[in-house]
Design a protein around this motif. Sequence first.
Motif, mmCIF file in Angstrom:
data_model
loop_
_atom_site.group_PDB
_atom_site.id
_atom_site.type_symbol
_atom_site.label_atom_id
_atom_site.label_comp_id
_atom_site.label_asym_id
_atom_site.label_seq_id
_atom_site.Cartn_x
_atom_site.Cartn_y
_atom_site.Cartn_z
ATOM 1 N N LEU A 1 28.850 43.319 60.948
ATOM 2 C CA LEU A 1 28.593 41.912 60.648
ATOM 3 C C LEU A 1 28.373 41.687 59.165
ATOM 4 C CD1 LEU A 1 27.679 38.964 61.326
ATOM 5 C CD2 LEU A 1 25.407 39.917 61.757
ATOM 6 N N TRP A 2 27.428 42.411 58.575
ATOM 7 C CA TRP A 2 27.054 42.143 57.183
ATOM 8 C C TRP A 2 28.088 42.674 56.193
ATOM 9 C CZ3 TRP A 2 23.920 38.413 56.551
ATOM 10 C CH2 TRP A 2 22.957 38.131 57.522
ATOM 11 N N SER A 3 28.746 43.768 56.504
ATOM 12 C CA SER A 3 29.782 44.269 55.597
ATOM 13 C C SER A 3 30.993 43.342 55.591
ATOM 14 C CB SER A 3 30.193 45.692 55.989
ATOM 15 O OG SER A 3 30.753 45.729 57.278
ATOM 16 N N THR A 4 31.322 42.772 56.740
ATOM 17 C CA THR A 4 32.440 41.825 56.812
ATOM 18 C C THR A 4 32.120 40.542 56.063
ATOM 19 O OG1 THR A 4 33.088 42.724 58.972
ATOM 20 C CG2 THR A 4 33.983 40.581 58.374
ATOM 21 N N LEU A 5 30.886 40.061 56.205
ATOM 22 C CA LEU A 5 30.459 38.887 55.447
ATOM 23 C C LEU A 5 30.550 39.151 53.944
ATOM 24 C CD1 LEU A 5 27.328 37.614 57.418
ATOM 25 C CD2 LEU A 5 29.230 36.192 56.670
ATOM 26 N N ASP A 6 30.051 40.287 53.507
ATOM 27 C CA ASP A 6 30.032 40.612 52.085
ATOM 28 C C ASP A 6 31.448 40.739 51.532
ATOM 29 O OD1 ASP A 6 28.599 41.211 49.678
ATOM 30 O OD2 ASP A 6 29.124 43.314 49.953
ATOM 31 N N PHE B 1 24.984 28.566 55.833
ATOM 32 C CA PHE B 1 26.143 28.405 54.959
ATOM 33 C C PHE B 1 25.995 29.363 53.779
ATOM 34 C CE2 PHE B 1 24.865 24.437 56.854
ATOM 35 C CZ PHE B 1 26.028 23.799 57.274
ATOM 36 N N PHE B 2 26.966 30.235 53.576
ATOM 37 C CA PHE B 2 26.990 31.126 52.415
ATOM 38 C C PHE B 2 28.012 30.537 51.438
ATOM 39 C CE2 PHE B 2 25.671 33.473 56.107
ATOM 40 C CZ PHE B 2 24.618 34.257 55.663
ATOM 41 N N TYR B 3 27.514 29.933 50.374
ATOM 42 C CA TYR B 3 28.367 29.171 49.457
ATOM 43 C C TYR B 3 28.552 29.940 48.155
ATOM 44 C CZ TYR B 3 29.816 25.288 46.393
ATOM 45 O OH TYR B 3 30.483 24.481 45.498
ATOM 46 N N ASN B 4 29.797 30.365 47.923
ATOM 47 C CA ASN B 4 30.148 31.027 46.678
ATOM 48 C C ASN B 4 30.893 30.008 45.813
ATOM 49 O OD1 ASN B 4 31.518 32.544 44.621
ATOM 50 N ND2 ASN B 4 31.141 34.404 45.817
ATOM 51 N N LYS B 5 30.174 29.479 44.834
ATOM 52 C CA LYS B 5 30.728 28.404 44.007
ATOM 53 C C LYS B 5 31.929 28.880 43.198
ATOM 54 C CE LYS B 5 29.206 24.667 40.969
ATOM 55 N NZ LYS B 5 28.044 24.077 40.228
ATOM 56 N N ARG C 1 29.525 32.438 66.016
ATOM 57 C CA ARG C 1 30.829 32.522 65.365
ATOM 58 C C ARG C 1 30.642 32.492 63.852
ATOM 59 N NH1 ARG C 1 30.865 27.087 67.174
ATOM 60 N NH2 ARG C 1 31.299 25.561 65.537
ATOM 61 N N ILE C 2 31.574 33.127 63.176
ATOM 62 C CA ILE C 2 31.591 33.164 61.717
ATOM 63 C C ILE C 2 32.959 32.671 61.259
ATOM 64 C CG2 ILE C 2 31.241 34.571 59.667
ATOM 65 C CD1 ILE C 2 29.752 36.569 61.323
ATOM 66 N N GLU C 3 32.947 31.705 60.349
ATOM 67 C CA GLU C 3 34.196 31.098 59.884
ATOM 68 C C GLU C 3 34.168 30.961 58.362
ATOM 69 O OE1 GLU C 3 34.868 28.193 63.769
ATOM 70 O OE2 GLU C 3 33.673 27.493 62.064
ATOM 71 N N SER C 4 35.320 31.118 57.759
ATOM 72 C CA SER C 4 35.450 30.993 56.312
ATOM 73 C C SER C 4 36.250 29.741 55.976
ATOM 74 C CB SER C 4 36.147 32.234 55.739
ATOM 75 O OG SER C 4 36.222 32.165 54.328
ATOM 76 N N TYR C 5 35.744 28.963 55.031
ATOM 77 C CA TYR C 5 36.393 27.704 54.660
ATOM 78 C C TYR C 5 36.626 27.624 53.156
ATOM 79 C CZ TYR C 5 35.339 25.886 59.322
ATOM 80 O OH TYR C 5 35.273 25.694 60.671
#
Length: 217
Positions: free
Chosen positions: A154-159, A193-197, A28-32
């Motif tokens: 997958l990767w385009s949606t993440l980006d 975790f992909f963290y965009n500060k 699963r992929i979730e955005s927080y």
Amino acid sequence: MKLLDNAKFEAVTSALSVVNGDCKIDGRIESYSCKMAGNDKRLFKTLSTEPGMAPNDLQALSPPQSVLSHSPSRHYSRSQSDEGEGHLCDTISTKTLFHLISTLNASFNPDYDFSNAKSGEFSKEPSLTWVANAVDSQLFAAAGESFSTLKQQLWSTLDEEISLTDCDIYSYNPDLNSDPYGEEGSIWSFNYFFYNKKLKRIVFFTCKATRWVTSIN
């Protein structure tokens, strides 16, 4: 941490539920949002009152699994606990560690509580390329062609959601007692975790593969 609605992530998550032969994949992929809720504020206050855990204090991370010897260009700083000896390690601020722990709590609630997780259970990954290759290799080996059709989405949606090149990428690598995927039959798992500060946002990508046994009556 506040879970953000994302229909494209829901579609990818659905596609990551795959059975291929004797292997079952669940991801699963979730955005927080990193905005603190009530429980987050209490946890942050508790964490920040511990010795050496002020918000800007640096916490030592573990080296990334399987890549330490292949990343000579990385920059490390010594953990204060090394006392001048031992391995070199990455560090993060207490506040960033808190964000990672809070993301785990939000994602696995109410079955697991990670409030006592330590910085040594986390690693900073060397690059987006390495993480993408590791994820692609594991999923393709387990899911075969069904992943080939999903990879680009997958990767385009993440980006699109998190701007991957602007992210620091961390992983959670617990021991068996703390691992939510440590059940019998587990083959492998990952937690990134992909963290965009700048965006104050974390995308959490978690996945496991388990042995799939079909009952025959």
